[in-house]
Write a protein that holds these residues in place. Structure first.
Motif, PDB file in Angstrom:
ATOM      1  N   ALA A 199       9.288  30.560  16.350  1.00  0.00           N
ATOM      2  CA  ALA A 199       9.587  30.892  14.952  1.00  0.00           C
ATOM      3  C   ALA A 199      11.009  30.481  14.591  1.00  0.00           C
ATOM      4  CB  ALA A 199       9.389  32.384  14.717  1.00  0.00           C
ATOM      5  N   ARG A 210      11.299  26.801  13.857  1.00  0.00           N
ATOM      6  CA  ARG A 210      10.710  26.381  12.580  1.00  0.00           C
ATOM      7  C   ARG A 210      11.251  27.170  11.394  1.00  0.00           C
ATOM      8  NH1 ARG A 210       4.302  25.922  13.099  1.00  0.00           N
ATOM      9  NH2 ARG A 210       4.678  25.515  10.883  1.00  0.00           N
ATOM     10  N   ASP A 211      12.352  27.934  11.630  1.00  0.00           N
ATOM     11  CA  ASP A 211      12.962  28.740  10.565  1.00  0.00           C
ATOM     12  C   ASP A 211      11.960  29.703   9.934  1.00  0.00           C
ATOM     13  OD1 ASP A 211      15.482  27.577  10.848  1.00  0.00           O
ATOM     14  OD2 ASP A 211      14.930  25.892   9.555  1.00  0.00           O
ATOM     15  N   LEU A 212      11.158  30.336  10.791  1.00  0.00           N
ATOM     16  CA  LEU A 212      10.146  31.277  10.292  1.00  0.00           C
ATOM     17  C   LEU A 212      10.415  32.718  10.716  1.00  0.00           C
ATOM     18  CD1 LEU A 212       6.844  29.254  10.898  1.00  0.00           C
ATOM     19  CD2 LEU A 212       8.145  29.477   8.782  1.00  0.00           C
ATOM     20  N   TYR A 252      10.849  37.021   7.311  1.00  0.00           N
ATOM     21  CA  TYR A 252       9.471  37.347   6.918  1.00  0.00           C
ATOM     22  C   TYR A 252       9.005  36.558   5.693  1.00  0.00           C
ATOM     23  CZ  TYR A 252       5.449  39.957   5.225  1.00  0.00           C
ATOM     24  OH  TYR A 252       4.208  40.301   4.767  1.00  0.00           O
ATOM     25  N   SER A 276       9.726  33.657   4.736  1.00  0.00           N
ATOM     26  CA  SER A 276       9.331  32.296   5.104  1.00  0.00           C
ATOM     27  C   SER A 276       8.036  32.299   5.909  1.00  0.00           C
ATOM     28  CB  SER A 276      10.448  31.644   5.929  1.00  0.00           C
ATOM     29  OG  SER A 276      11.658  31.607   5.203  1.00  0.00           O
ATOM     30  N   PHE A 277       7.931  33.259   6.839  1.00  0.00           N
ATOM     31  CA  PHE A 277       6.759  33.304   7.712  1.00  0.00           C
ATOM     32  C   PHE A 277       5.477  33.592   6.946  1.00  0.00           C
ATOM     33  CE2 PHE A 277       3.869  36.309   9.821  1.00  0.00           C
ATOM     34  CZ  PHE A 277       3.304  35.447  10.744  1.00  0.00           C
ATOM     35  N   VAL A 323       3.691  30.730   5.245  1.00  0.00           N
ATOM     36  CA  VAL A 323       3.009  29.840   6.180  1.00  0.00           C
ATOM     37  C   VAL A 323       1.765  30.514   6.752  1.00  0.00           C
ATOM     38  CG1 VAL A 323       3.250  28.613   8.382  1.00  0.00           C
ATOM     39  CG2 VAL A 323       5.141  28.630   6.750  1.00  0.00           C
ATOM     40  N   TRP A 358       5.181  42.019  11.483  1.00  0.00           N
ATOM     41  CA  TRP A 358       5.867  40.801  11.933  1.00  0.00           C
ATOM     42  C   TRP A 358       7.049  41.162  12.827  1.00  0.00           C
ATOM     43  CZ3 TRP A 358       5.559  36.214  13.399  1.00  0.00           C
ATOM     44  CH2 TRP A 358       6.583  35.266  13.328  1.00  0.00           C
TER      45      TRP A 358
END
Length: 452
Positions: free
Chosen positions: A10, A13-15, A18, A20-21, A24, A44
């Protein structure tokens, strides 16, 4: 130091953040066919912490694999990473050569700047007006159609809307929006409690009612808090625990409700006291409910939502007839004939007025379930008076209620009638008893497995 593989991927991938995650994750969920699947910010955080016991549920594992191209067994594996010798970045830099130390410091400054930019973005996060309006419309629509729909169909919709609200809480930092989302969460969990009562899952109803109360308290919303306490009392009442219902009513009264909120609380109190056979407290509660309705100022936000939250005179009078019938069931043998006839007459008055008002409502606001319960109580009073033909005629419409709308409150109201019919002889009593038995047996709710 150990971290979980999921966190490492994570971060790459800059996730980790929360907001951002979840974009996706939900996009991936739609791609694999799980259009209703989402994850809360708390979940998360638990995934990233490495402290989870076991693995997420299969659908979530499938989406995570789609996002990170790794099986869950690998994603949730702990691995060692190098840590600064003294346990923090600053002291670790001191041990490096001057050139490397300068480079490391620059990287640290860049990272700090990135985090500050993220924090500033978080502070300004807010949901668009259209998104908030859609959530509000969805919740209001569910509340307003609740009494017209089978609990088996509305329950899944409620859980979906609840999850959508929870997921969107992490997408805003605006206090007003967070407050509104907590209010909507409280409304939806209150509806879940109502649905669980209809489905006969009383323990689950109490869990949802307590959650609704917690949401209400978090935003100091007194009407919602009172409503939730009333649901706790109702669930105890339907579970056959009237003393617990009385205790829940006393907690509702701590919020000092007024108007229709107080009228609803006192109406539920009347039912609880009637199960305890306390005539004086039952009649006191009925009088208090009547007085509270007369003093209503019409400013309750829940009442403006309407639907199941609208405490109209139809449901209040039905509560009164329920309480009086229960008193006759509990104490009938102790009452003189004149008292039995007086109470029975009051039941018929309340049910007739309630039915007239219910049938006068616009078609899209009428509820088959509500009208069925009123007819059942009217027919029970007629049985008490020995008018079996009149009871059967009154009950005929109620017994046409669809199987998936024969809720626990509908079925429970037939208990007293069946008891009275069992004590009578003759063809009319047997025939009416057979009709009621077939109605109960055909209920979808009754057919649900325990704990479903």
């Amino acid at each position: 130091m150990e971290v979980i593989v999921l966190r490492q991927l994570a971060e790459k991938r800059d996730l980790v953040h929360y907001a951002s995650f979840i974009r996706v994750f939900e996009a991936a969920a739609r791609e694999v066919g799980h259009t209703d699947l989402t994850v809360s910010d708390r979940q998360w955080d638990r995934w990233l912490s490495g402290r989870m016991k076991g693995l997420p549920h299969p659908r979530a594992r499938e989406v995570l694999r789609h996002v990170f191209d790794r099986p869950a067994t690998e994603l949730f594996r702990l691995v060692d990473v190098l840590a600064p010798p003294c346990g923090d970045v600053a002291s670790g830099l001191q041990d490096l050569p001057s050139e490397d130390r300068a480079k490391g410091l620059y990287e640290l400054m860049m990272d700090a700047a990135d985090r500050s930019r993220e924090a500033a973005g978080d502070a300004e996060l807010m949901l668009g007006g259209a998104a908030m309006e859609q959530l509000q419309d969805n919740v209001i629509q569910l509340a307003r159609t609740f009494l017209q729909r089978p609990p088996t169909t509305i329950f899944p919709e409620l859980t979906t809307v609840r999850d959508h609200i929870a997921a969107r809480k992490s997408r805003t930092r605006k206090p007003a929006q967070l407050g509104e989302l907590n209010f909507l969460s409280g409304v939806v969990t209150a509806l879940l409690a109502e649905a669980c009562i209809d489905l006969g899952e009383i323990t689950m109803a109490r869990h949802h009612a307590r959650a609704a109360w917690s949401f209400a308290i978090s935003i100091d919303h007194v009407p919602l808090a009172v409503h939730a306490r009333g649901l706790m009392a109702s669930s105890s009442y339907w579970a056959g625990r009237p003393r617990e219902a009385v205790m829940a009513i006393s907690r509702a009264e701590e919020h000092r409700p007024t108007g229709l909120a107080a009228a609803r609380v006192q109406s539920i109190a009347a039912r609880a006291w009637s199960h305890l056979g306390d005539t004086d407290e039952t009649m006191r509660a009925i009088r208090a409910a009547t007085e509270a309705r007369a003093e209503d100022q019409g400013s309750d936000e829940l009442q403006m939502i309407g639907g199941v939250f609208l405490w109209d005179e139809v449901r209040q009078r039905r509560c009164f007839s329920t309480a009086l019938l229960q008193l006759l069931h509990q104490r009938g043998d102790d009452f003189e004939t004149a008292a039995v006839r007086r109470f029975t007459g009051q039941v018929l008055t309340h049910t007739q007025q309630a039915l007239d008002m219910a049938q006068a409502l616009p078609t899209d606001e009428r509820s088959q379930m509500v009208e069925a319960t009123i007819r059942i109580e009217m027919a029970t009073a007629l049985v008490l008076l020995g008018d079996l033909p009149g009871a059967r005629e009154c009950l005929a419409v109620a017994l046409r209620l669809p199987a998936d709308m024969r809720s626990l409150p509908v079925l429970h109201r037939l208990v007293g009638m069946r008891t009275r019919l069992a004590a009578q002889t003759g063809r009319a009593a047997r025939q009416l008893g057979d009709d009621v038995a077939a109605f109960v047996q055909g209920s979808t709710v009754k057919a649900l497995p325990a704990g479903s």
